[in-house]
Structures are given as C-alpha cells and as structure tokens.
Design an enzyme around this catalytic site. Structure first.
Site, short mmCIF file in Angstrom:
data_model
loop_
_atom_site.label_atom_id
_atom_site.label_comp_id
_atom_site.label_asym_id
_atom_site.label_seq_id
_atom_site.Cartn_x
_atom_site.Cartn_y
_atom_site.Cartn_z
N ALA A 23 0.69 5.64 -0.83
CA ALA A 23 -0.14 6.63 -0.85
C ALA A 23 0.02 7.40 -2.35
O ALA A 23 1.18 7.39 -2.88
CB ALA A 23 -0.03 7.90 -0.02
N TYR B 282 -2.07 13.93 8.60
CA TYR B 282 -1.67 13.05 9.50
C TYR B 282 -2.19 13.58 10.93
O TYR B 282 -2.60 12.46 11.79
CB TYR B 282 -0.06 12.92 9.88
CG TYR B 282 0.37 12.00 8.85
CD1 TYR B 282 0.83 10.63 9.09
CD2 TYR B 282 0.94 12.27 7.58
CE1 TYR B 282 1.30 9.71 8.30
CE2 TYR B 282 1.43 11.59 6.64
CZ TYR B 282 1.74 10.22 7.12
OH TYR B 282 2.43 9.46 6.10
N GLY C 62 6.87 -1.37 -3.25
CA GLY C 62 6.13 -0.23 -3.40
C GLY C 62 6.89 0.77 -4.45
O GLY C 62 6.53 0.69 -5.31
N ARG C 63 7.89 1.41 -3.74
CA ARG C 63 8.47 2.52 -4.78
C ARG C 63 8.82 1.72 -6.23
O ARG C 63 8.43 2.63 -7.33
CB ARG C 63 9.74 2.93 -4.21
CG ARG C 63 9.43 3.69 -3.01
CD ARG C 63 10.98 4.04 -2.35
NE ARG C 63 10.89 5.02 -1.20
CZ ARG C 63 11.13 4.54 -0.11
NH1 ARG C 63 11.59 3.29 0.30
NH2 ARG C 63 11.13 5.36 0.84
N LYS D 139 0.62 -3.59 10.14
CA LYS D 139 1.66 -3.21 9.34
C LYS D 139 2.55 -2.27 9.98
O LYS D 139 2.04 -1.43 10.81
CB LYS D 139 1.22 -2.54 7.98
CG LYS D 139 2.15 -2.18 7.24
CD LYS D 139 1.87 -1.75 5.74
CE LYS D 139 3.13 -1.23 4.85
NZ LYS D 139 3.31 0.18 5.22
N TYR E 113 -5.49 3.52 7.53
CA TYR E 113 -5.08 4.59 8.44
C TYR E 113 -6.29 4.94 9.34
O TYR E 113 -7.05 5.51 8.81
CB TYR E 113 -4.25 6.26 7.91
CG TYR E 113 -3.22 6.09 7.34
CD1 TYR E 113 -2.29 5.75 8.07
CD2 TYR E 113 -2.89 6.14 5.80
CE1 TYR E 113 -0.77 5.82 7.65
CE2 TYR E 113 -1.71 6.00 5.31
CZ TYR E 113 -0.61 5.85 6.14
OH TYR E 113 0.74 5.61 5.53
N PRO F 60 0.89 -1.32 0.06
CA PRO F 60 0.05 0.13 -0.09
C PRO F 60 0.89 1.12 -0.03
O PRO F 60 1.84 1.16 0.69
CB PRO F 60 -0.71 0.03 1.18
CG PRO F 60 0.09 -1.00 1.94
CD PRO F 60 0.91 -1.90 1.28
N SER G 166 -4.33 2.13 -0.79
CA SER G 166 -4.13 2.83 0.53
C SER G 166 -5.38 3.67 0.67
O SER G 166 -5.94 4.22 -0.38
CB SER G 166 -2.72 3.70 0.32
OG SER G 166 -2.69 4.91 1.25
N THR H 141 -2.37 0.27 9.23
CA THR H 141 -0.94 0.51 9.35
C THR H 141 -0.71 1.25 10.84
O THR H 141 -1.53 2.10 11.03
CB THR H 141 -0.68 1.71 8.22
OG1 THR H 141 -0.66 1.23 6.88
CG2 THR H 141 0.59 2.37 8.43
N ARG I 190 10.43 5.70 6.32
CA ARG I 190 9.80 6.75 5.90
C ARG I 190 9.28 7.39 7.68
O ARG I 190 8.56 8.52 7.56
CB ARG I 190 8.67 6.84 5.09
CG ARG I 190 8.99 6.60 3.64
CD ARG I 190 7.95 6.03 2.90
NE ARG I 190 7.12 7.20 2.30
CZ ARG I 190 7.56 8.03 1.22
NH1 ARG I 190 8.42 8.11 0.73
NH2 ARG I 190 6.50 8.89 1.00
N HIS J 120 7.95 1.01 7.20
CA HIS J 120 7.50 2.00 6.20
C HIS J 120 8.49 2.68 5.29
O HIS J 120 8.46 3.87 5.00
CB HIS J 120 6.85 3.23 7.03
CG HIS J 120 5.52 3.68 6.88
ND1 HIS J 120 4.45 3.54 7.16
CD2 HIS J 120 4.98 4.73 5.86
CE1 HIS J 120 3.64 4.33 6.50
NE2 HIS J 120 3.86 5.05 5.63
N ILE K 284 13.31 -4.10 -0.55
CA ILE K 284 13.13 -5.14 -1.70
C ILE K 284 13.42 -4.48 -2.88
O ILE K 284 12.72 -3.66 -3.45
CB ILE K 284 11.98 -6.03 -1.61
CG1 ILE K 284 11.56 -6.57 -0.23
CG2 ILE K 284 11.84 -6.75 -2.71
CD1 ILE K 284 12.50 -7.72 0.03
N ARG K 285 14.72 -4.71 -3.33
CA ARG K 285 14.96 -4.11 -4.69
C ARG K 285 15.50 -5.24 -5.68
O ARG K 285 15.71 -4.96 -7.10
CB ARG K 285 16.03 -3.06 -4.52
CG ARG K 285 15.81 -1.79 -3.76
CD ARG K 285 14.48 -0.97 -4.36
NE ARG K 285 14.30 0.00 -3.62
CZ ARG K 285 13.35 0.19 -2.53
NH1 ARG K 285 12.64 -1.01 -2.54
NH2 ARG K 285 13.08 1.08 -1.82
#
Lengths: 366, 366, 366, 366
Positions: free
Chosen positions: A95, A215, A319-320, A241, A146, A93, A122, A172, A268, A265, A299-300
């Site tokens: 954003a 937030y 994610g990214r 999470k 959230y 997930p 998300s 999360t 982050r 996260h 994880i790349r």
C-alpha cells in the site's frame, strides 16, 4: 485530504542507487523518511516475533554447495501464468508507495517495468490506476483486491482494474482486520494522502484515513464463494494471498484459485505465527503443482529466493526492499533492487550447482 | 601495478610472537592492517551466517574428557599422501599473503618450512612460485589451482607449479564465481599488487585487479573430466577442495581424486550453507577411508582439530590464523601459530585420553 | 618465594556476610581481589564454553512444582561413606585459598567445620595440612591427591594426609596436564606463595611456582593400578574425581573406587566438553548405586543441588562460592555460603513436594 | 503499622489510560512506583529463568493464520462455573494492590466490576473484604485462600469471605513457603500497610509484616483433605491454584476440586521450573474436561490468551498487567487493560479464523 499531507515530506530525488544489501537500504531509508511513514512500511505486529522469524526461518534449511555440477551462466528466466519473466522475482502488492517517494506507485511502476517483471498494484494505491498503467510497458499488472462488504463496490473496483489492464487478481485474504501495529499506534499514523480507489469506490467516503477506518470498510468473511465470484466476474486468474495453512490451500484450490500466494503479510497481521517460510513446503505438498505458488514475507537475499524455490515456490514477491529503492532513488532506484536479487540468485545458483530455475526447484535443502 | 599499491601499507616487522589464542591475533591484526586488506582476509559472505556457523558448529559435538585412559605425552605425528608431518595441521591455500605482510608468500613459506608441514600455495599468490619454492626446505608444496577456461593456460600453470616442486594439486572447485563479499564491496577492494601467475598466464592480462575481474577469468564448469585431465597431465595426486555434499565426494572419487578437501572456503562463497564441520561426518562415510580427507573452515583451536579428526578428517588446514601470525611477525610469526595448534591439540589429546592421531580418529564425540 | 608475594594483597577482613546469591558474591570478589588471583579462581579454559555450559545445562532439566504432596519442614540431612551430614553439600577440593584470603585453607576449614560438613583439602593447599587439621572439629577431612610421577612422593604425601586425619582420598584424574587457561596466561599468573605439600614433597623443588611447572611434576598416566595402589596403601576409601565418561566410571568401579566424583574441574580443563551435569544421569546408570556419586561443576543455587540429586548424585561439592565467602569475610564468610545453599535447597524441596533427600533422589525432572 | 507506610508513596491519580501493550505499562509503572513495591509486583525468583520462560514458552506453539474460514465479528463471551463473562479473561488473585495505588483492592474491584468479569481477591488484600465487596456490582467474587495452620483461623476467614459474597474459593497450594525473591531481599521489602485478613485472623498478630513472617503463618502441608474440608465447610466450588504437575491435577480431581488452576505463581515461587504454559496441555489431558481449567502466568497479549485456550484452558487470569493499569489510572486504569486483552483476542480470533471461544479451544496450534 488532511493537513498532515502538507507536512509529510516524502523524498523527491531521482537517481541510480547502489545496492550492497537490502538491510543497508532499510537503514538508510529509516533516516530519510518521516517516522510515521517508515514505521508503517518497516514495522510488524505485536512483539514482531513473526516479522523476525520470517527472516530467521530461512536458516532452518541450508543450501549445500555443489562443486562438480558442471554448470555455468545460470539462467533465471521463468514463466508464471503465461508471463515470461527475467527472473522468478516479482513486485508484491504493497500500500501507499507515496510514503516512500513523491512519485508514488507511478514511480515504482516505471522502475518495475524497466526491469521487466510483474507489477502487483494494491487497492490502497496512492496513484491512480490509470496513471500507473500508462507508465508500464510490456510487463503484466496484477491487481490486488481488498474486498468491500458491498459487492457493487467490488465490481466497480474490478471493472476499473480490468479496464486499466490487470491480467490477474490477487485476493488478499489475511487482512480482514488490521493487525496490531504498535508502531503505527505510537506514531498515531494516518495516511497523509488520498487513496484514489478507496476514495472513489469504498462506501462512506472515509474522511480521516486512519488505518482502522480503512480496514473497517473491508470484508471480513472471505470464503470460497468470493473466489468464484471474482473469477466469474473478471474471467481473470485469481490468486489467493495470505495462505499459511494447508487447509486454506485446499479450500482455495477447490474454489478454483489460479494460484496460491504463501505469505503472512510480511509479519504485519498475526504475531505469534510461524515464519512464512516454515509453512511453504507443507502447502506445496497440498498444491502438488496444480497451480503456481507465489511466496513472500522475508525475502531479503538471493539465498532466500533460492530456498523458497527449493521449498515449493514458483515465484517470489518482494515488497519492502523495492519501496526502499524507490525512497532512495525514485523510479531509478527500483530496478537496482531487482537487479541485486537477480545477480545474487545467479551467484547462489552457480555455487549450488543449478543451471535453471527448474534445477533450483528440484534441489534438496539440508 | 596500480597506484593503490603505493598506498597499501603492509606490515614489515619480523619478530617472534606470543599466541594466547587466534581470536586475539585477529583482533590485533584488525588494528594493524589497512581496512581493505583486513576485510578481504577476515570477511565472509552475505550475512556471515556460514562464517559464524563454521565455528559455532563445533559445539554441536563435544569431547568427553577421559581420565583413566593411561596415556601421556600424546604424539601428533602423522602422515598424508606419503608425507610425514609433525602434526595433522597444514597450511591452507589462501590468496594474496602480501595483504598481511610485505614478505608475501615467501614469508609464509619460510615460517611453514620452519615448522615442517605442508605448504599449500594459491594460484593467486603474490610472490613468484620460484621465489617461494626456494625458501622451502624439506617440506612439501601443494599447488592450488583455480582453473582457467583455457586449457593451455591450465597446462602452463601446472607446468610451472610442477617445475617448482609441487607434489600435489589442489583443485579448488567451490569458487567458480566470486562470493557475495560485502566488506570488499564496501571497501571497493582491489588487489594492491600484481599476482605473478595471474599476470603471466591468465588470458586478457587483467589491468585492474578487481576481484570480479579475476574470477571472471576462471572456469565455471568444473566436472569429473577436469580432475582426470589434471591427474593425467601432471601425474600428481589431485585433491578436490570445497566438497560439502556427499554427491560431490562420490563424483570426485569416481573421477580418481587422490583426496577430498572438505571446506566451504572459510565461509567466503555461499552464505546460508551449513557450517563446514556439519558435513564432515557424512562425507567421511562416503569416502570410507579410500583417500585422505583434508578439512578446513573454522579451525581456531586445538579442540576444533580434535573434533575434525574424530569426525573423519585425516588432516586439517589453517588459513586466516597463519596470515595473522605473518602480519604480526613476518616469517617469525608463522611458526608460533602452528606451535599453538600443536600444543593445544596435545593438551586436548591428553585430556581426552588419546595417545596418537589414530586414537583421536577412533574417538566418539558426544 | 617470589617478590610477587610481597605485592599480592589478599583480603584480611573477618566478618559475617549476607548471601543473596552466589553470583553477587563473585561480582563483589572480582572487585576485591588482585586480578591474577581472581582470574585463577573464577576463570575457565579456552572459549569458556564448558564453564558457561556447566551452569546453563541445568536448564535442560526442569523441576516440576508439586502442590498436594503433603510435606513440610523438609530435611536435608544425609550420609555419605559413613559421615552424617547436615546437608548433601560438601566443600570441593580447590587449590590455593590464600588467593582469596590471608587465612588461607585454615580460614576455610574453620568455616566448613563451623557448618559441619566434609572438608576436601587440595594437594595444592597454601596452608599446612597440620595447621588446617587443627581447626577442624568433628567433621571429616578428605584429602585430594594430584599424583606425582614418583611413587615415593605419593606415599609421603598420603602418609602426611593420613597422619593429619584424612578419612578418604580424592584422586583427581582429570588434570594430568594444565588446561588452557587464557586468563592466567594474560595475567602471567604465578602462585604468590608457597604451597607446603608441593614444596616439601614434589621433586625438583619448584623455584618459580608458575602453573605449568607445577603440573609438569604431576603424573599423566593415571589408570586402574593407581586406584588400587592408593586404596591398598592408605586403607582409605578412594574417590575418583573428574569422571565425565561412562567408560571411566566403569574402569574406576572395577578398580575398586569407593566413590565416583562427576566433575569437569569446574570448566577448567577441557573446553568443548559437555556441561558436567549433562553426563550425570548416564554415569549414574553405570554406577547403579554401588558407590556414592559426588557431583561438582556449576552448582550455584539450591535448584542446582536438587537437580543434581534428582539426576543421580548423592552429594554435591561447591568450590568457587565458598572461596568467595572466604574472600569477603574470612572464616566467618564461609558458613553463610553453606547456609545459603541449605536454605535454598529446603525451599526447593518444599516447593517440589519432597520431604527428604531420598525423596529428592526419586524425583523425575521434566 | 510501621513507619514505612508513612513513606510509601503509592500513586493517587485516577484517569483513563491508553494501552498499546502491557510491556509499556510495566515500564511506565517501574518509573512511577517506589522501588520496593515495584520489585515485589514485577519480580520473580532466583535467576528469573521461569519468569522469562513463562512468556517465552508461548513461542513454542504458534498460531496458523486462517484466511478462508468465513468468520467475522468473533465473540469472546463465555461461561465458567455458572458465571457468564464478556471474555475468558478474569482477574487473578494478587496480594497488596495498595503497593500500586492508594485505592488498593477497592480500586481494582471497581474497575473489574466496570468491565464485568470475575474478581479474585487475595487473602493478602490490603482493603477490607467488606469494603471491596460493596463496590462490586453484578460480577462474581472468588476468594483466594492461603491456609493457616489453624483450622479455626481458616474457618473464620472462609466465613468472612462467604459473608461478603464469595462464590468460589481458590486454594493457593504452591506457596507453602516463600519463593526466593531476591529483589525483595535487596530492597529489604516489608509490606508498608496492614492487611486486614492477616491482621484480624492469622495467629500471632504479625507486628512486622515482612514477607517471611507472613508466609511462616501459612500451612505447608496441603493435601486432598484440605480440599474436602474447604468444599464441605463452604459448600462452594474449590479451585486448586498452582498446579503444574499432572499428578497434582489427578489428586485435586479425586479430592473433588471444582476447577484446576494451572499456574506457577507468575514465576514467583520455584525457579528452574518450566514455563507454566509448557505444562498446560498435559494437565488438560488429565482433566479431560471434567472441570474447568483456569490458566495464569505469562499472559501479556491476546495471542497468549488464544494459545492458552487452544491448549486446554477455559479461562485465563491476568494479574500484573491489571495492577499496572491500577497504578497508572486508579480504578479507571483497570478496565482499559481488560479491554486491551479482549480487543487483541478478537483480532487474533478473526485472523485465526475462529468465531467463538469454543472454536478457539478446538484450534490446533503449530
């Protein structure tokens, strides 16, 4: 909606992409995206020690090549919470996909569905859940929550997620306050578009979608009661999470969590924390196979997937890299990223002498 | 043969070369060779963590200078599988020497023969075995086998190798799938010339000699049975190359291996693996002097040879440095590389107080 | 004498110098000296791993500040082999000072004598022993011997050293073969002037004073017998220089060594060896205060002197920094270097709560 | 007063500042201040190993994120020696604020008072104690003492401090000699203005306020007797600053110290020492909660404050970052620095699942 949206030029191209590695993708996307959006996606907190450690920590454990293990054509298929998957790699997930591509979450969903794995969506999605759900065919949608301070808001959001087909809820728990994201401060980053769930449900109808304001709406005190509430209310499995401490894993299991999601996260939230991978094995000992473990943060490469599985994870989330694929090729750029990980994992499995995902999980790292 | 061969300009010069160190050679060759060929020779896989670790790991153990050890004129002569050698340094099997010099394997063979050590010849040789065999005088030829899925092909290849004088078979077991060589992907590297053994014997007559296609022809499931088959069929000693796990060493010995070749394919197969040197001592304990141990992956200096021998190796093999010598001076550039290693090893032996190779093997590193 | 001498422009200036730190001196001298000479002085062997480790290793042990230790005006005076010294810092034997300054060893000797500590003179001195001896007033001269293969040569050299006032003999045992000094190879470095002891005594009257030729003249087999011979023949104390292994310390003590000189020749002989400081404590345990320990290799600051003393050394020797002082200011540039070390050591002693050198030796590092 | 004062252009601007992180402040101030002043403030000693290690050492212990800890709105209020504080962050004693801003200590005092925490004032203040005291409202002033060799001087200085309202005395014990500050040597740094306490009380009326001259006036032999003397004479609590060894903590406690101030003077005294944070836990074990522990040296982020508290500190002091705030905005630039630390600490407390400062102190780092 602010004026900024007018000037945020998200990429629009839709095309197949070549993935040699995911670092290359990040580099290309860094040149393509507006600075604020790229900073939000790629950045970490503070000194970015933990962001860097998330990747570096994988070298703390190494994979021993195996050469007389008599395997061929390794199989990556696996299963989690009743879902059959082509590989143990799912969508994390994350954003605001609209920062990466104009197709927003709908683009990602189409690509993930094309690959055939689980899509996590998300609370801070930029696309409407309903629109997103429409393009997903035959794969599962997990909804990331959230929590709001107001339980009625939480109920409304969960109702909508369930109505649109969510098969699990990801709670999360590690983002009860915004991390110290200096890139966003420097860029004075504000989300350049509406976020439907935030707009419709979160109290106070946030005018200026600055990160801090969003937030501030969310619940800080998260505890076992919240897990029980979500499970009871939705009758769906709840994954917690952001778990990095064995104690939190214990608390979550006692409260009936259906899965433990080991993550920091993506570096982050709290800098000066260990690399997420460093905590995986200890948490896996606590979980003791009672529920599945999902792992993300760092994880790349296929090697990383292998090491995470060999250290206790059942599934990893990316994610990214997926958002980079989306930025470069829209929905057509998503599947190549998953294919890259699967292909790379298979190569590693072959070279490490493992035929199945279960073999990988039994492997001892060095 | 493809059009690419027309435009691959392999060096042609034949001359003596000066070797100050092998890193300098690599740098010079990087400027001399076409990008695709150099990337194939010098590159590793993935992040090149393991490629780098292969060399860095040597600093995990250090050599204690000895000053009252009463030695002079250290002797590097040694013996392996019945072959007397001027030093414990042999030629590693490495593919496609034609990428380095137009004289291909014939050039290397002439230079190795001139030095007088064992020549390992790859299944992926660009020169004909017969032509190569002709120029080798008085030294031994070991043939390296990539197994085909078809046993008849393996038999035919082994027949040819034996006919041309191979005295041992090296079974490469760690390359059952191509490693993740990003340089080759970026360079869209295709072998720019025919490989006689591949062309003549491997099924499917590969039109386009892209790396993946070649590897697809090879056998993935390698096990104890294969070792027994090769030994029975050829009546030659079989060395298992690519061993990094003690378990594989055990399996190979049980299957009758005549030698264990500790290697991680020069960091070209599985990234995220330990440096090859890191595994040597543990494997040597398993082997327990029952068969000789050959070591490669990362040998760039005399100190490295010394450390490998002191950690359990009986012989080391060098690959890339020899190809660099070949690129810079054709067959005349090969012997200086071996001389460099021998001279450097002798200097280290003197400074470490060791008279013979057996003394080196008894040395405790610090 | 070769043509090169004509073109080697050694500095000639004589002046007081300011020493902020010794690294600055090296940088300045690097710009001042001919490349060949600077490379010879500053360079190490191989990858220069050990050269770098010589300095880095000091950070493996740290000094705890002490604040209620009730000390002031720390005293650095000490004694070794009967010589009273202003500080535990002496001049290391180092070859060919003429590379740094036209005044050669005579310049160094004058400066060292001015400071008042022990002067070690190398067999490879560029100044005549007699000329050097003349300028030294009131301080001790230790003569460093590279043994010849011919005992008559050794006797003649020792006779001359003794005649010129040497009070101890330093037997360099770690340079029985020249180290792999790549800078010298690249620079094709040849000593640009005569070395009187080499010219007069060493057999074969070396025409071309290339480094290798000089080392070829020296004895490789050094053992306990050599120590006894020198001690018996000269009746002087013999220090064994280049000890890095506890075993060599034991052998030297058994053979009657009057001092153990812990050193790895400034990282100029065997690369891939530990930093010299790393071996000091273990050797001190073997020596067990029976004879003094001299330490060199990597001393660049007062902190390093302190750490060496706290790890078992009785005296430290400095080499390169003194030659840098000589290069920058002739004999007047030498004393400021010693003063720098003494001042820095005193500051460290005060901050570490130690009044005397004996207190320093009793300090536990952290 | 020297001519230099005429040409030292301290900043004069008074304005609110934004603090994204304190490293940015240092960078900005480096461009703003005269070189000599900036070098004095920012620099360390020797190789600056210890200066760097002060910050790096925080990564030796990491903070585990906690997610089900049921906390919100963490509170940073705390208490030390009877003073209620908004956060455990106080102003460290630091010399010569006039180097940063024309308002000198008066500016800092006004800003610190505005935030509401303890102000430590150095013996080397550039503002008059009386003037400084006037601007402080409602918060405590601790006076830092560099002891003179003359007890009458010490008495006069303590009398003045007490008269101006000091509620505790900080005895700096780790600066009995000036550290090896190379930047100051290179810049030939001299204080460009009078220091009232130095001028009025210290014997010899220092004409040239070079650093060395000032330090020469101070007492080198500091011991338990001095602690007793100050406590008896002032009847104020005495904190011993500069403690890095457990033995010194023991001595200070036995002598009646009311607080232990763990610090290595910001890496400005003894290089080659551990990072200050490395010694904190061991000293806390010795102190065993009998008196409060103050920690400084390397605090640059909220994570650092958290780690110091979790390792035994009750309070942390910040120095350089405050001076950077002062330089950039005069008194208005001070409070934003404290606010930054408090906000960052609160974020970390939330993410680490700690509600109060006592919770932080009970946290185990990883």
């Amino acid at each position: 909606m602010t004026n900024e949206e007018m000037i945020y030029n998200a990429p629009t191209e839709v095309k197949d992409i070549e993935v040699i590695n995911t670092y290359d993708l990040e580099e290309k996307v860094g040149k393509l995206l507006p600075k604020g959006g790229f900073g939000y996606i790629a950045g970490g907190v503070g000194d970015e020690y933990t962001l860097k450690q998330n990747i570096d920590a994988f070298n703390l454990k190494r994979i021993l090549p195996r050469v007389l293990a008599d395997v061929e054509h390794p199989e990556t298929t696996t299963e989690v919470l009743g879902h059959e998957l082509p590989s143990p790699i799912i969508m994390a997930p994350i954003a605001a996909h609209g920062l990466a591509h104009e197709s927003k979450e709908v683009g990602t969903a189409k690509g993930v569905s094309d690959y055939g794995t689980i899509l996590s969506i998300s609370s801070y999605t930029g696309s409407d859940l309903y629109e997103t759900a429409k393009v997903v065919k035959g794969t599962s949608k997990w909804f990331q929550l959230y929590m709001s301070k107001e339980n009625e808001v939480n109920k409304a959001v969960l109702d909508e997620a369930k109505a649109d087909g969510a098969t699990a809820i990801i709670l999360t728990a590690d983002a009860t306050v915004m991390g110290n994201r200096e890139k966003d401060l420097r860029n004075k980053f504000v989300f350049p578009f509406d976020m439907p769930i935030v707009s419709r449900h979160f109290r106070g109808s946030v005018e200026d979608e600055a990160l801090n304001n969003i937030y501030l709406e969310s619940k800080q005190k998260i505890n076992a009661e919240d897990i029980r509430f979500i499970a009871d209310y939705t009758k769906l499995p709840v994954l917690i999470k952001g778990v990095q401490s064995p104690e939190d894993a214990r608390l979550a299991l006692d409260a009936g969590a259906a899965g433990i999601w080991v993550s920091n996260h993506g570096g982050r939230q709290l800098d000066g924390a260990p690399g997420a991978f460093e905590m995986l094995e200890e948490i896996a000992e606590v979980v003791d196979k009672r529920v599945p473990i999902v792992f993300d943060s760092g994880i790349r490469r296929g090697e990383h997937v292998f090491k995470a599985l060999a250290s206790g994870a059942d599934i990893v989330a990316i994610g990214r890299p997926v958002l980079y694929g989306l930025a470069l090729g829209g929905w057509k750029g998503v599947r190549p990223v998953f294919n890259y990980f699967e292909t790379d994992l298979k190569r590693v499995m072959q070279l490490a002498g493992t035929q199945t995902i279960e073999d990988v999980k039994r492997t001892e790292l060095y």
